[in-house]
Design an enzyme around this catalytic site. Structure first.
Site, short mmCIF file in Angstrom:
data_model
loop_
_atom_site.label_atom_id
_atom_site.label_comp_id
_atom_site.label_asym_id
_atom_site.label_seq_id
_atom_site.Cartn_x
_atom_site.Cartn_y
_atom_site.Cartn_z
N GLY A 7 0.86 -1.19 0.00
CA GLY A 7 0.00 0.00 0.00
C GLY A 7 0.88 1.23 0.00
N LYS A 79 -5.42 1.29 3.39
CA LYS A 79 -6.50 1.71 4.28
C LYS A 79 -7.01 0.49 5.03
CE LYS A 79 -7.01 6.16 3.68
NZ LYS A 79 -7.48 6.77 2.46
N ASN A 105 -4.36 3.42 10.90
CA ASN A 105 -5.40 3.85 11.83
C ASN A 105 -6.51 2.81 11.88
OD1 ASN A 105 -4.37 6.34 12.63
ND2 ASN A 105 -5.26 7.40 10.87
N ALA A 131 0.69 12.68 5.43
CA ALA A 131 1.09 12.72 4.01
C ALA A 131 -0.16 12.73 3.15
CB ALA A 131 1.93 11.49 3.68
N LYS A 187 -5.10 6.34 19.76
CA LYS A 187 -5.23 6.96 18.42
C LYS A 187 -6.65 6.80 17.91
CE LYS A 187 -3.16 8.75 14.65
NZ LYS A 187 -2.52 8.16 13.51
N ASN A 191 -9.13 9.74 16.59
CA ASN A 191 -9.76 9.69 15.27
C ASN A 191 -11.29 9.66 15.37
OD1 ASN A 191 -7.35 9.66 13.81
ND2 ASN A 191 -7.13 7.46 14.01
N ASN A 195 -12.22 12.69 13.12
CA ASN A 195 -12.31 12.39 11.68
C ASN A 195 -13.72 12.50 11.10
OD1 ASN A 195 -9.68 11.82 12.24
ND2 ASN A 195 -9.60 9.95 11.03
N ASN A 205 -8.77 20.24 10.77
CA ASN A 205 -8.78 19.78 12.18
C ASN A 205 -8.83 20.93 13.17
OD1 ASN A 205 -8.52 17.30 11.07
ND2 ASN A 205 -6.54 16.80 11.99
N SER A 258 -7.71 12.43 6.77
CA SER A 258 -7.87 11.49 5.65
C SER A 258 -9.35 11.19 5.40
CB SER A 258 -7.08 10.21 5.89
OG SER A 258 -7.49 9.59 7.07
P1 NAD Z 1 -3.83 6.03 0.76
O1 NAD Z 1 -5.21 5.82 0.25
O2 NAD Z 1 -3.09 7.26 0.33
O3 NAD Z 1 -2.91 4.78 0.35
C1 NAD Z 1 -3.35 3.47 0.38
C2 NAD Z 1 -2.75 2.77 -0.84
O4 NAD Z 1 -3.09 1.39 -0.76
C3 NAD Z 1 -3.31 3.27 -2.18
O5 NAD Z 1 -2.23 3.72 -3.00
C4 NAD Z 1 -4.00 2.06 -2.78
O6 NAD Z 1 -3.88 1.96 -4.20
C5 NAD Z 1 -3.24 0.93 -2.10
N1 NAD Z 1 -3.95 -0.35 -2.10
C6 NAD Z 1 -5.29 -0.59 -1.97
N2 NAD Z 1 -5.53 -1.92 -2.02
C7 NAD Z 1 -4.32 -2.52 -2.17
C8 NAD Z 1 -3.92 -3.87 -2.28
N3 NAD Z 1 -4.80 -4.87 -2.28
N4 NAD Z 1 -2.59 -4.13 -2.41
C9 NAD Z 1 -1.69 -3.12 -2.44
N5 NAD Z 1 -2.01 -1.82 -2.34
C10 NAD Z 1 -3.31 -1.53 -2.22
O7 NAD Z 1 -3.91 5.92 2.34
P2 NAD Z 1 -2.98 6.64 3.44
O8 NAD Z 1 -3.46 8.02 3.66
O9 NAD Z 1 -1.55 6.41 3.09
O10 NAD Z 1 -3.37 5.81 4.74
C11 NAD Z 1 -2.88 4.52 5.02
C12 NAD Z 1 -3.16 4.22 6.49
O11 NAD Z 1 -2.42 5.13 7.31
C13 NAD Z 1 -4.65 4.41 6.88
O12 NAD Z 1 -5.01 3.50 7.88
C14 NAD Z 1 -4.66 5.84 7.43
O13 NAD Z 1 -5.74 6.08 8.33
C15 NAD Z 1 -3.32 5.86 8.15
N6 NAD Z 1 -2.75 7.19 8.37
C16 NAD Z 1 -2.77 8.11 7.36
C17 NAD Z 1 -2.20 9.37 7.59
C18 NAD Z 1 -2.11 10.41 6.49
O14 NAD Z 1 -1.69 11.54 6.77
N7 NAD Z 1 -2.41 10.08 5.24
C19 NAD Z 1 -1.64 9.66 8.84
C20 NAD Z 1 -1.65 8.68 9.84
C21 NAD Z 1 -2.19 7.45 9.58
#
Ligand code: NAD
Length: 321
Positions: A7, A79, A105, A131, A187, A191, A195, A205, A258
Site C-alpha cells: 500500500g 486503508k 489507523n 502525508a 489513536k 480519530n 475524523n 482539524n 484522511s
Molecule cells: P492512501 O489511500 O493514500 O494509500 C493506500 C494505498 O493502498 C493506495 O495507493 C492504494 O492503491 C493501495 N492499495 C489498496 N488496495 C491494495 C492492495 N490490495 N494491495 C496493495 N495496495 C493496495 O492511504 P494513506 O493516507 O496512506 O493511509 C494509510 C493508512 O495510514 C490508513 O489507515 C490511514 O488512516 C493511516 N494514516 C494516514 C495518515 C495520512 O496523513 N495520510 C496519517 C496517519 C495514519
C-alpha cells in the site's frame, strides 16, 4: 534489510522513500495503482517536503508481490478497509522470516494481519506523521510527529530494536511502547472524535476548536470510546482522552484529515474501523454508543450520496420561487 511496503499511497510512499535513503535498505513498494507504480519505476518517487520536491530513486515499485521476493519487514499501509485482502493479495512478500508492521489507523488491523501471517509475526504502532498523494509518483509530506512501535505482548525484543533503529535512521522520531494495544486505542479515540466531524463539516482539524457545538459532539464520542475501551480491559495511555483529542486538533490545525480527503474524493472511508468499531465492540460489551453510531451513519450517508443534497434542493427551491 529488505523492506516491502504494502500500500504505497500517501503514508506508504513517505515511509518507503525515507527508508530507501539508507544504503543498508532495499525498499520495494507494492500497490495496485499501476499508474503510480509505473511513474515511480520511470522517474523515482517525488516527495514534496516544505514546498521542495525531493526525488527518491533508490527504490522500486510493483503490482506483483511474487516479483518482489520475501521481505525482512513488510509495512502494511493500505486503508484499514482492505487490510486482509491486501495481505492475502501480496502474500508473495511473506516468507518464514518476514515480520509484518502495521501503523494504520483504526481497529482490527492487528487481528486481520495475524489471521494471515500469525500473531507472532506482527508488530504494531501508530504514527503522527502526515502525508497526501498529489498524483502518480508524487506525495506531499504534510505533517511531522512521533512514530511509536511495539511488540504485541509488550516485550523488548531484538527485532523491535531493529525496527526502532531502522525508522530512527530514516529520520522518523520513534519510540518503543510496552502497551501498543493501548496506543492503538488512544489513536482510535482521537480519530473517533475528529475524523467523522471533519468529514461531515469539511473543516480542517484546527477549525473544529472554534465551534463549541461540534466540540460537544467530539467530547461525547471520545467519552463513549473511553467506556468501550475500559469494557475491553484496555489500558489507555492518556487518562484524559478528550484533552488529548483537543491537543491533536491544535497540533494538526492545518491538516485535512484522511476521512475528509476520502469524502472529497468520493472514496470509501475508514469509518467502520473507527467510530463503527466503537459501536460494534460497545454493542458486544453492553456499552451504549449513540453518538458514535450517529457519526458512523452520517458518514455512511455521505459515502453513498455525497454532499449534493443541500445544493441540489437549494437550487430547486430557488427555481420554484
Ligand atoms: P492512501 O489511500 O493514500 O494509500 C493506500 C494505498 O493502498 C493506495 O495507493 C492504494 O492503491 C493501495 N492499495 C489498496 N488496495 C491494495 C492492495 N490490495 N494491495 C496493495 N495496495 C493496495 O492511504 P494513506 O493516507 O496512506 O493511509 C494509510 C493508512 O495510514 C490508513 O489507515 C490511514 O488512516 C493511516 N494514516 C494516514 C495518515 C495520512 O496523513 N495520510 C496519517 C496517519 C495514519
Amino acid at each position: 534489510m529488505k523492506i516491502t511496503v504494502i500500500g504505497a499511497g500517501a503514508m506508504g510512499s513517505l515511509y518507503g522513500a525515507k527508508l530507501s535513503a539508507s544504503p543498508k535498505n532495499e525498499v520495494v513498494l507494492l500497490d495496485i495503482w499501476k499508474e503510480h507504480v509505473d511513474a515511480i519505476n520511470a522517474c523515482g518517487l517525488l516527495l514534496e517536503e516544505g514546498g521542495e520536491p525531493v526525488r527518491y530513486g533508490n527504490l522500486s515499485a510493483s503490482t506483483d508481490a511474487s516479483l518482489a521476493g520475501h521481505a525482512d519487514f513488510a509495512i502494511i499501509f493500505v486503508k484499514s478497509t482492505v487490510t486482509k485482502q491486501a495481505v492475502l493479495g501480496n502474500i508473495g512478500a511473506f516468507g518464514p522470516k518476514t515480520t509484518a508492521i502495521t501503523l494504520q489507523n483504526g481497529l482490527g488491523n492487528i487481528d486481520l494481519i495475524s489471521e494471515v501471517v500469525g500473531r507472532e509475526n506482527v508488530l504494531a504502532g501508530t504514527t503522527a506523521q502526515g502525508a497526501m498523494v498529489l498524483g502518480p509518483g508524487k506525495v506531499r509530506h504534510s505533517g511531522h510527529g512521533r512514530t511509536v512501535i511495539g511488540e504485541l505482548d509488550g516485550t523488548k525484543t531484538t527485532r523491535i530494536e531493529t525496527v526502532h533503529e531502522m525508522l530512527s535512521e530514516a529520520g522518523f522520531e520513534t519510540t518503543i511502547s510496552d502497551n501498543v494495544v493501548g496506543l492503538v486505542w488512544d489513536k482510535l479515540l482521537v480519530n473517533a472524535g475528529i475524523n467523522a466531524l471533519v468529514g461531515i463539516t469539511g473543516l480542517f482539524n484546527g477549525e473544529l476548536l472554534g465551534y463549541p457545538e461540534l466540540l460537544e459532539i467530539l467530547e461525547l464520542a471520545v467519552l463513549e470510546g473511553k467506556k468501550v475501551a475500559e469494557s475491553e480491559g484496555v489500558k489507555l495511555g492518556f487518562p484524559d482522552p478528550v484533552s488529548h483529542a483537543l491537543e491533536v486538533c491544535a497540533a494538526t490545525a492545518e491538516t485535512k484529515a484522511s476521512m475528509l480527503q476520502d469524502v472529497l474524493n468520493h472514496r470509501k472511508t475508514e469509518i467502520d474501523m473507527i467510530n463503527g468499531a466503537i459501536v460494534r465492540i460497545g454493542g458486544r460489551n453492553g456499552v451504549e454508543t449513540p453518538v458514535n453510531r450517529s457519526l458512523t451513519n452520517l458518514i455512511k450517508f455521505i459515502e453513498k450520496h455525497g454532499m449534493n443534497f443541500i445544493e441540489k434542493h437549494g437550487e430547486q427551491i430557488w427555481k420554484n420561487e
